[in-house]
Motif scaffolding. Structure first.
Motif, mmCIF file in Angstrom:
data_model
loop_
_atom_site.group_PDB
_atom_site.id
_atom_site.type_symbol
_atom_site.label_atom_id
_atom_site.label_comp_id
_atom_site.label_asym_id
_atom_site.label_seq_id
_atom_site.Cartn_x
_atom_site.Cartn_y
_atom_site.Cartn_z
ATOM 1 N N ILE A 8 -48.924 -8.681 26.142
ATOM 2 C CA ILE A 8 -48.603 -9.449 27.342
ATOM 3 C C ILE A 8 -49.731 -10.445 27.629
ATOM 4 N N LEU A 9 -50.972 -10.003 27.505
ATOM 5 C CA LEU A 9 -52.109 -10.909 27.689
ATOM 6 C C LEU A 9 -52.110 -12.026 26.650
ATOM 7 N N MET A 10 -51.768 -11.681 25.420
ATOM 8 C CA MET A 10 -51.711 -12.675 24.345
ATOM 9 C C MET A 10 -50.619 -13.716 24.626
ATOM 10 N N LEU A 11 -49.445 -13.295 25.044
ATOM 11 C CA LEU A 11 -48.356 -14.222 25.369
ATOM 12 C C LEU A 11 -48.720 -15.105 26.561
ATOM 13 N N ALA A 17 -52.083 -22.106 27.248
ATOM 14 C CA ALA A 17 -52.592 -23.117 26.314
ATOM 15 C C ALA A 17 -51.531 -24.178 26.025
ATOM 16 N N LEU A 18 -50.305 -23.771 25.751
ATOM 17 C CA LEU A 18 -49.238 -24.741 25.463
ATOM 18 C C LEU A 18 -48.873 -25.551 26.708
ATOM 19 N N PHE A 19 -48.908 -24.932 27.866
ATOM 20 C CA PHE A 19 -48.651 -25.644 29.113
ATOM 21 C C PHE A 19 -49.710 -26.725 29.322
ATOM 22 N N GLY A 20 -50.959 -26.389 29.091
ATOM 23 C CA GLY A 20 -52.048 -27.363 29.222
ATOM 24 C C GLY A 20 -51.932 -28.489 28.217
ATOM 25 N N LEU A 21 -51.577 -28.178 26.981
ATOM 26 C CA LEU A 21 -51.410 -29.214 25.962
ATOM 27 C C LEU A 21 -50.235 -30.129 26.281
ATOM 28 N N SER A 39 -50.615 -37.606 22.817
ATOM 29 C CA SER A 39 -49.823 -36.547 23.432
ATOM 30 C C SER A 39 -49.604 -35.446 22.406
ATOM 31 N N PHE A 40 -49.040 -34.362 22.863
ATOM 32 C CA PHE A 40 -48.783 -33.218 21.997
ATOM 33 C C PHE A 40 -47.519 -33.408 21.163
ATOM 34 N N ASN A 41 -46.696 -34.391 21.472
ATOM 35 C CA ASN A 41 -45.454 -34.625 20.750
ATOM 36 C C ASN A 41 -45.759 -35.306 19.419
#
Length: 130
Positions: A8-11, A17-21, A39-41
């Motif tokens: 759960i901590l890992m997810l 991290a993905l939200f920030g990117l 951008s991340f795209n």
């Protein structure tokens, strides 16, 4: 005491991290007339010619670029970086497009607020004789 499972901590860490990117994006205007898009795209072009931008639609949550070939790209930005980017782009000699405020009558018009603060600063400088 209770312990949180490791997965759960890992997810949660991956989500943050993905939200920030996803929100990590900015533009670079170079001297050669290109607009670099960071951008991340990874599936969209990283550079576009400033002269290919026909119109920029500005809404409260971001910008939409409409290119001469009819394609449209949307970027979400906060209001002050968006304002400073539009100022820099408008001063670039290769930019011949138009900028349209799409929702400036429905919400707080921060462009007018920004303009008023600049007018106050100019008046203050004029009074000091600068």
């Amino acid at each position: 005491l209770y312990s949180v499972p490791y997965h759960i901590l890992m997810l949660f860490t991956i989500f943050v991290a993905l939200f920030g990117l996803g929100f990590h994006r900015y533009f670079i205007i170079d001297d050669k007339g290109n607009l670099g898009i960071v951008s991340f795209n990874i599936f969209k072009p990283r550079k576009v010619k400033i002269s290919d931008i026909e119109k920029i639609e500005v809404v409260k949550t971001g910008l939409s670029f409409i290119f001469k070939n009819g394609k449209k790209r949307q970027f979400y930005m906060r209001k002050w970086p968006k304002k400073y980017f539009l100022d820099a782009l408008a001063l670039h000699p290769d930019f011949k497009g138009e900028v349209e405020l799409m929702d400036h009558m429905t919400n707080f018009d921060y462009f007018a607020f920004y303009e008023e603060s600049k007018k106050a600063l100019k008046l203050k400088l004029r009074k000091k004789g600068l």
